[in-house]
Design an enzyme around this catalytic site. Structure first.
Site, PDB file in Angstrom:
ATOM      1  N   ARG A   1       0.823  -1.202   0.000  1.00  0.00           N
ATOM      2  CA  ARG A   1       0.000   0.000   0.000  1.00  0.00           C
ATOM      3  C   ARG A   1       0.859   1.255   0.000  1.00  0.00           C
ATOM      4  NH1 ARG A   1      -2.627  -3.666   3.507  1.00  0.00           N
ATOM      5  NH2 ARG A   1      -4.696  -4.282   2.766  1.00  0.00           N
TER       6      ARG A   1
ATOM      7  N   ASP B   1      -9.377  -4.803   8.409  1.00  0.00           N
ATOM      8  CA  ASP B   1      -8.469  -5.797   8.992  1.00  0.00           C
ATOM      9  C   ASP B   1      -9.063  -6.403  10.255  1.00  0.00           C
ATOM     10  OD1 ASP B   1      -6.011  -5.190   7.228  1.00  0.00           O
ATOM     11  OD2 ASP B   1      -6.519  -3.236   8.054  1.00  0.00           O
TER      12      ASP B   1
ATOM     13  N   ARG C   1     -11.562  -8.950   9.211  1.00  0.00           N
ATOM     14  CA  ARG C   1     -10.875 -10.166   8.759  1.00  0.00           C
ATOM     15  C   ARG C   1     -10.304 -10.948   9.942  1.00  0.00           C
ATOM     16  NH1 ARG C   1      -7.959  -6.617   4.071  1.00  0.00           N
ATOM     17  NH2 ARG C   1      -9.477  -6.987   2.387  1.00  0.00           N
TER      18      ARG C   1
END
Length: 323
Positions: free
Chosen positions: A98, A158, A161
């Site tokens: 990123r 995140d 997840r």
């Protein structure tokens, strides 16, 4: 809920800058959510934005409440928006971090954000473009807004997840897993193991009550899969869009409803002596933006990890300034 404590849901306008896969999927999720009354798409490719707006308008018939969807060619159309979502930018490519995206997307923000801020000086900026932490910091500086009104989607994805992976490992619904990822939305992200719990019990205690061993190697695997999830998805389909669009819609919901929900979003502050820098910590979301009420009670190891994460993001910010 007192009317003064929530955005007037009778007229909620959301502007999405960037009609790529994340922007359009977010528009679709918002359209079906019934949260908004108007969605405006702005993109450098005006024909694409117009086509997406017309297509979305045909889906409005199936939404919970009717919402108008239209394309715009001017940032003046951001006026009166409750939230402006920034998704425009170059997408992450297979094998690319990123942070590799930073210079191209930072230059784009330098052009876009001041125009948005001038047209909508009271709006809340919600940043989704990667690297989201660096660009959240940039959006704050470029807009001149107070920190609570510049929010990055951060590690909300995140964290989702992480809970999914922990739920799958322990065989429980992820909604019953309480655990967060903090720090960078990227490779230096930090799972907060010391506070992770199921059914009100820390993971080690949950395992002891269940009569199973606490497997540190398995937990390392959970963290690795969480950290690498986007890379895996991008390698296979070239982009991520459904998960992040769902997260953005959820963040919009908490702001519009002024719910005071705690979400791991990115905002500028000082973290473990490093700052100013944007990274994710649990923040309370409401109609005035994001607020850090209580610092997390981290272990010494986790505090060091957070400091390293903040230092990495700060280093990228400084490298941009040095040219």
């Amino acid at each position: 809920m007192p009317e003064s404590q929530a955005i007037n849901q009778k007229a909620v306008k959301i502007v999405i800058v960037g009609a790529g896969s994340v922007g359009v999927t977010t528009a679709y999720a918002l359209l079906l959510s019934g949260l908004v009354t108007e969605i405006v798409l702005i993109d450098i490719d005006a024909a694409r934005a117009e086509g997406e707006a017309v297509d979305l308008s045909h889906a409005a018939h199936f939404a919970q409440t009717h919402a108008r969807v239209r394309a715009a060619t001017s940032y003046a159309d951001c006026a009166d928006a409750a939230i402006v979502i920034l998704t425009a930018g170059v997408n992450q490519k297979p094998g690319q971090t990123r942070l590799d995206l930073v210079r191209t997307n930072h230059a784009l923000f330098a052009s876009v954000v001041p125009q948005v801020a001038a047209a909508a000086p009271d709006t809340i900026l919600l940043v989704a473009t990667n690297p989201v932490d660096v660009l959240t910091h940039a959006a704050l500086e470029l807009s001149g807004f107070p920190p609570e009104r510049v929010i990055g989607s951060g590690t909300a994805m995140d964290t989702t997840r992480f809970r999914h992976e922990l739920g799958r490992h322990y065989g429980v619904n992820p909604r019953n897993v309480h655990a967060v990822i903090i720090g960078e939305h990227g490779d230096s992200q930090l799972p907060v193991w010391s506070l992770a719990s199921i059914a009100g019990m820390r993971l080690r205690d949950y395992c002891a009550q269940k009569g199973v061993a606490y497997d540190e190697a398995a937990m390392d695997g959970v963290a690795a899969r969480t950290r690498g999830a986007a890379y895996e998805i991008i390698q296979r389909k070239g982009k991520t869009n459904y998960g992040v669009a769902s997260v953005l819609t959820s963040i919009v919901e908490q702001i519009v409803k002024s719910s005071d929900a705690i979400v791991t979003v990115s905002r500028v502050g000082e973290y473990e002596g490093v700052g100013p820098v944007a990274l994710s910590m649990p923040c309370k979301l409401n109609h005035t933006g994001s607020h850090m009420d209580v610092p997390l009670l981290l272990s010494d190891k986790e505090r060091e990890g957070l400091k390293r994460s903040a230092g990495e993001i700060r280093g990228v910010i400084e490298s941009i300034r040095e040219g």
